[in-house]
Design a protein around this motif. Structure first.
Motif, PDB file in Angstrom:
ATOM      1  N   UNK A 171       0.842  -1.207   0.000  1.00  0.00           N
ATOM      2  CA  UNK A 171       0.000   0.000   0.000  1.00  0.00           C
ATOM      3  C   UNK A 171       0.873   1.252   0.000  1.00  0.00           C
ATOM      4  N   UNK A 172       1.947   1.225   0.784  1.00  0.00           N
ATOM      5  CA  UNK A 172       2.854   2.368   0.820  1.00  0.00           C
ATOM      6  C   UNK A 172       3.514   2.577  -0.547  1.00  0.00           C
ATOM      7  N   UNK A 173       3.871   1.454  -1.194  1.00  0.00           N
ATOM      8  CA  UNK A 173       4.500   1.561  -2.514  1.00  0.00           C
ATOM      9  C   UNK A 173       3.523   2.170  -3.522  1.00  0.00           C
ATOM     10  N   UNK A 174       2.282   1.691  -3.506  1.00  0.00           N
ATOM     11  CA  UNK A 174       1.286   2.203  -4.449  1.00  0.00           C
ATOM     12  C   UNK A 174       1.007   3.686  -4.202  1.00  0.00           C
ATOM     13  N   UNK A 175       0.955   4.059  -2.926  1.00  0.00           N
ATOM     14  CA  UNK A 175       0.646   5.447  -2.586  1.00  0.00           C
ATOM     15  C   UNK A 175       1.792   6.383  -2.972  1.00  0.00           C
ATOM     16  N   UNK A 176       3.017   5.868  -2.935  1.00  0.00           N
ATOM     17  CA  UNK A 176       4.168   6.672  -3.322  1.00  0.00           C
ATOM     18  C   UNK A 176       4.464   7.833  -2.396  1.00  0.00           C
ATOM     19  N   UNK A 177       3.887   7.820  -1.186  1.00  0.00           N
ATOM     20  CA  UNK A 177       4.007   8.983  -0.296  1.00  0.00           C
ATOM     21  C   UNK A 177       5.379   9.082   0.373  1.00  0.00           C
ATOM     22  N   UNK A 178       6.179   8.022   0.292  1.00  0.00           N
ATOM     23  CA  UNK A 178       7.507   8.068   0.902  1.00  0.00           C
ATOM     24  C   UNK A 178       8.605   8.248  -0.148  1.00  0.00           C
ATOM     25  N   UNK A 179       8.187   8.558  -1.363  1.00  0.00           N
ATOM     26  CA  UNK A 179       9.148   8.882  -2.415  1.00  0.00           C
ATOM     27  C   UNK A 179      10.088   7.735  -2.744  1.00  0.00           C
ATOM     28  N   UNK A 180      11.324   8.093  -3.090  1.00  0.00           N
ATOM     29  CA  UNK A 180      12.278   7.081  -3.542  1.00  0.00           C
ATOM     30  C   UNK A 180      12.978   6.360  -2.405  1.00  0.00           C
ATOM     31  N   UNK A 181      12.507   6.565  -1.163  1.00  0.00           N
ATOM     32  CA  UNK A 181      13.025   5.768  -0.038  1.00  0.00           C
ATOM     33  C   UNK A 181      11.922   4.885   0.549  1.00  0.00           C
ATOM     34  N   UNK A 182      10.759   4.909  -0.090  1.00  0.00           N
ATOM     35  CA  UNK A 182       9.659   4.049   0.331  1.00  0.00           C
ATOM     36  C   UNK A 182       9.802   2.645  -0.246  1.00  0.00           C
ATOM     37  N   UNK A 183       8.889   1.728   0.126  1.00  0.00           N
ATOM     38  CA  UNK A 183       8.984   0.333  -0.320  1.00  0.00           C
ATOM     39  C   UNK A 183       8.980   0.192  -1.841  1.00  0.00           C
ATOM     40  N   UNK A 184       9.710  -0.813  -2.305  1.00  0.00           N
ATOM     41  CA  UNK A 184       9.725  -1.202  -3.720  1.00  0.00           C
ATOM     42  C   UNK A 184       9.816  -2.719  -3.727  1.00  0.00           C
ATOM     43  N   UNK A 185       8.664  -3.383  -3.784  1.00  0.00           N
ATOM     44  CA  UNK A 185       8.592  -4.802  -3.467  1.00  0.00           C
ATOM     45  C   UNK A 185       9.261  -5.694  -4.514  1.00  0.00           C
ATOM     46  N   UNK A 186       9.976  -6.720  -4.012  1.00  0.00           N
ATOM     47  CA  UNK A 186      10.530  -7.760  -4.875  1.00  0.00           C
ATOM     48  C   UNK A 186       9.398  -8.606  -5.456  1.00  0.00           C
TER      49      UNK A 186
END
Length: 569
Positions: free
Chosen positions: A515-530
């Motif tokens: 959800x955090x990845x989809x929301x993109x609210x943490x920018x380029x330090x947020x989750x990027x799932x394998x």
């Protein structure tokens, strides 16, 4: 010297504003120094007065303002709320209400402020476990820039950040200070030194197990010792060989996220936290982006080592622990060893030491020395040299950007007051939660060390840096932490097996990360799932997640406590 909270409360009450003028500045400061601090400070009297004069002057624009701050309920914060807050109010004219609530409630209030943007509290003593959250969401004031910019006029020239022992834990990967440590305590192994050194008990243990009774180096030895003591009668009491807690409550989650899994050996090597897999089982990539928590994505939260960790905790609760412990929380279980019928506890938060040294307790000698000692916790069969050894809680002042500037400035003055060099030695004696190197090295702690069971020796030793809080792999502590107690509670109750509960846990964590990845609210330090893979592909690679060992039994190892302490020196 009488260092109990009870004895100091009278001073705090004397400094309240009932029937008094708004504030009396240095007159009240002098009374505070005379009646409360004395020589319990690393500063001489002239230095104390100079520091207090700075607070009086810096606070003048805010006199009459009312601010609200909050922290969890532990002895250190009770002292701040009942003694230091009234003193600060009397000295500065800033009226402080310092609320004490449960740790889970502190996180909930903080989360509410983050989500709503409304100013719930003017400052929080918020665990540095949220450093990854604060770094990614950028909703907490960056103190490095604050102290040089808008907060420069309210930043003490005697703050001395280099003197704080936990600054590394409250600094984000970008090098910016996000939180200011207020209290700090470790989880250590606790044991009855008087029983462990009793010649008759030693001989009986050696005959039964074939090795010397001592501080356990690994979980195999801890288990033997737990078995040996459980059911014995010593000093007229039935003894138990383990103490823990198991109620389905937010504090159950801390029991596991606070390094239990890394003590078992679940994560990777690395200090202060395992990389790329940390003690939560969350894996990050080279850009510090979380990429998964389940084994199928390279995480370890449902790995064989994690299952082993939970199964051992449940087994020891059932076999070697007072029956009531299964229904206890963190705060209820903490004081139990003081009752005198617990032989050892692997996971003792040293914040409870203050309640274990009261005169007259069954665990205290008549001369004021304890019958118990503290030592490093043993590690599990999956643990390897170079891994995190244990957890250290760093409760830290946090200023949210949603707090108006004038209120944040007033709260920052209070935060610096309760962590100041004038105050910190005395506060450290009351709560035993060290934050300053200068306080740890103060002569009064050299004098008191024999009465604190190894706590001072630990904090003066090079070993202390191997204990650390939750690191930056965790991108949203409030959302992720609640998943732990809910899922592990199912394993504790028997509703699910450990494997089923951890499968559910890692899946729930990944749902949050996605959800955090989809929301993109943490920018380029947020989750990027394998992408998901066959778990065996990950388990066959070096490091975490680790494949199940064919034999999870190991040779038990112990060490003499006195030899251990000597090695620290």
């Amino acid at each position: 010297m009488n260092l109990s909270l009870k004895s100091t409360t009278a001073m705090g009450l004397a400094l309240t504003l009932l029937g008094a003028p708004a504030f009396a500045g240095m007159e009240e400061a002098m009374q505070f120094l005379d009646n409360e601090i004395g020589d319990m400070s690393v500063l001489d009297r002239a230095g104390q007065e100079a520091e207090m004069q700075w607070f009086v002057d810096a606070a003048e624009p805010f006199a009459g303002m009312e601010i609200n701050v909050v922290s969890e309920t532990i002895t250190t914060h009770e002292y701040e709320s009942q003694v230091l807050a009234p003193a600060f109010t009397a000295i500065t004219g800033i009226r402080v209400t310092h609320d004490l609530i449960g740790e889970g409630d502190v996180v909930e209030k903080l989360q509410t402020q983050m989500q709503s943007g409304e100013n719930v509290y003017d400052a929080y003593v918020n665990d540095s476990d949220l450093i990854g959250t604060h770094w990614r969401y950028q909703q907490a004031r960056n103190l490095t820039d604050w102290m040089e910019g808008e907060g420069a006029d309210v930043t003490s020239p005697t703050l001395d950040l280099d003197d704080f022992i936990g600054i590394q834990f409250t600094t984000a990967p970008d090098g910016k200070l996000v939180q200011l440590p207020d209290q700090q305590f470790a989880n250590l192994y606790w044991f009855r030194y008087d029983w462990f050194t009793d010649p008759d008990i030693q001989a009986e243990f050696k005959e039964e197990y074939g090795y010397d009774l001592g501080v356990p180096i690994n979980w195999a030895a801890y288990e033997d010792i737990a078995e040996f003591f459980t059911g014995r009668e010593i000093d007229g009491q039935q003894v138990y060989g383990n103490m823990d807690y198991g109620k389905k409550d937010p504090s159950l989650g801390w029991r596991y996220t606070d390094a239990w899994m890394s003590m078992a050996g679940m994560g990777d090597k690395g200090e202060p936290n395992g990389l790329p897999v940390d003690e939560w089982g969350i894996r990050v990539n080279e850009n510090s982006q979380p990429v998964g928590a389940c084994v199928s994505r390279g995480g370890a939260a449902n790995s064989p080592a994690a299952v082993y960790a939970v199964e051992k905790a449940i087994e020891w609760l059932q076999k070697y622990t007072p029956p009531a412990a299964m229904g206890m929380t963190f705060s209820e279980a903490g004081p139990v060893p003081a009752q005198g019928n617990i032989a050892q506890q692997m996971f003792m938060y040293t914040t409870f030491v203050a309640s274990l040294v009261e005169p007259g307790l069954p665990v205290m000698n008549e001369d004021g020395t304890p019958k118990w000692r503290l030592a490093p916790s043993p590690h599990g069969v999956y643990w390897e040299e170079g891994m995190k050894v244990g957890y250290q809680d760093v409760g830290s002042w946090t200023l949210m950007k949603s707090t108006p500037e004038d209120r944040a400035k007033a709260a920052w003055l209070y935060a610096q007051f309760v962590t100041s060099k004038t105050v910190d030695v005395k506060k450290s004696h009351v709560g035993l939660t060290f934050i300053r190197e200068s306080s740890i090295q103060h002569d009064s702690f050299t004098e008191r060390a024999p009465k604190l069971g190894g706590l001072v020796e630990f904090y003066r030793s090079p070993a202390r840096v191997q204990w650390s809080p939750t690191g930056t792999n965790v991108p949203d502590y409030p959302k992720l932490a609640q998943l732990w107690w809910q899922n592990i509670g199912d394993a504790m109750s028997g509703a699910k097996t450990a494997q089923e509960a951890l499968d559910s846990l890692c899946s729930d964590m990944e749902s949050v990360l996605e959800r955090l990845e989809r929301a993109g609210i943490q920018g380029d330090i947020g989750p990027k799932m394998n992408e998901e893979m066959d778990p065996e592909d990950w388990l066959s690679q070096p490091g975490a997640p680790k494949a199940k060992l064919e034999n999870e039994d190991e040779e038990p190892k112990t060490v003499s406590y006195d030899e251990l302490i000597a090695s620290w020196q």
